[in-house]
Motif scaffolding. Structure first.
Motif, short mmCIF file in Angstrom:
data_model
loop_
_atom_site.label_atom_id
_atom_site.label_comp_id
_atom_site.label_asym_id
_atom_site.label_seq_id
_atom_site.Cartn_x
_atom_site.Cartn_y
_atom_site.Cartn_z
N ALA A 1 0.71 -1.16 0.05
CA ALA A 1 -0.10 0.05 0.00
C ALA A 1 0.87 1.24 0.14
CB ALA A 1 -0.75 0.06 1.28
N SER A 2 1.85 1.18 0.64
CA SER A 2 2.95 2.39 0.77
C SER A 2 3.51 2.57 -0.61
CB SER A 2 3.88 2.19 1.67
OG SER A 2 4.55 1.20 1.62
N GLN A 3 3.79 1.52 -1.11
CA GLN A 3 4.29 1.47 -2.68
C GLN A 3 3.33 2.05 -3.99
OE1 GLN A 3 5.81 -2.55 -3.41
NE2 GLN A 3 7.67 -1.90 -2.19
N ARG A 4 2.09 2.04 -3.53
CA ARG A 4 0.94 2.47 -4.29
C ARG A 4 0.67 3.98 -4.25
NH1 ARG A 4 -1.26 -2.96 -3.50
NH2 ARG A 4 -2.48 -2.08 -1.75
N ARG A 5 1.11 4.40 -3.30
CA ARG A 5 0.97 5.97 -3.01
C ARG A 5 1.78 6.58 -3.75
NH1 ARG A 5 -0.30 8.30 2.25
NH2 ARG A 5 -1.92 6.92 3.32
#
Length: 186
Positions: free
Chosen positions: A127-131
């Motif tokens: 999820a933090s990579q998709r930000r």
């Protein structure tokens, strides 16, 4: 007033009237923590452990700036909110000439606690990579950990949607070969 500044292991401290105020987060002591070590291992790519440690250290520093002294607690709450209890797999379709059930059937099953924590940490990282890519990765990671510790965010909403899907398909549990579990409704 007696004020002295000294540097010990890269940590800047101010001592004033026997009151110690920390300026930077001390990452050295918590690297041996099992959950922090697992997160470092999940962050690590191509054996670059020091880079993974720096990324997690900066994420903890950002959390420590906003909430002094609570970065590790926020991390623990975030990981425990993101952990998975229930998994869902698709049941393969029957190989008949006439398909009676043409839609996919979801079969819920239990996940062990260690695997659930592992998948929760992986979901936090994904999820933090998709930000947004305009911010550094450690900033996105700290924001995702903070949101999941507060019970909101992409990871927690996905966990609740999976639990809701498992709850709606709990009557099909006896069809699967995986163990039956007590389902918790939210």
């Amino acid at each position: 007033m007696l004020e002295t500044k000294y540097s010990q292991l890269g940590i800047q401290d101010k001592i004033s009237l026997n009151v110690k105020i920390k300026e930077n987060f001390n990452f050295l002591g918590i690297k041996k923590d099992p959950l922090v070590g697992k997160m470092i291992n999940l962050l690590m790519k191509n054996g670059k452990r020091s880079k993974a440690e720096k990324v997690l250290n900066r994420a903890f520093q950002l959390l420590d700036e906003k909430y002094p002294g609570r970065a590790l607690h926020i991390f623990y709450f975030g990981v425990f909110e993101a952990r998975r209890d229930i998994g869902i797999r698709l049941k393969p379709r029957a190989k008949k000439h006439r398909a009676v059930n043409t839609f996919s059937v979801y079969l819920p099953y239990t996940i062990s606690s260690v695997r659930g924590l592992n998948s929760g940490m992986r979901a936090l990282l994904a999820a933090s990579q998709r930000r947004s890519a305009s911010k550094p990765f450690w900033d996105n990671l700290s924001q995702e950990i903070l949101e999941s510790s507060l019970g909101r965010g992409e990871v927690v909403s996905k966990r609740y949607s999976l639990n809701k899907l498992a709850d709606s398909n709990k009557r099909r549990v006896h069809l699967g070969s995986l163990p039956i579990f007590p389902l918790i409704s939210y």
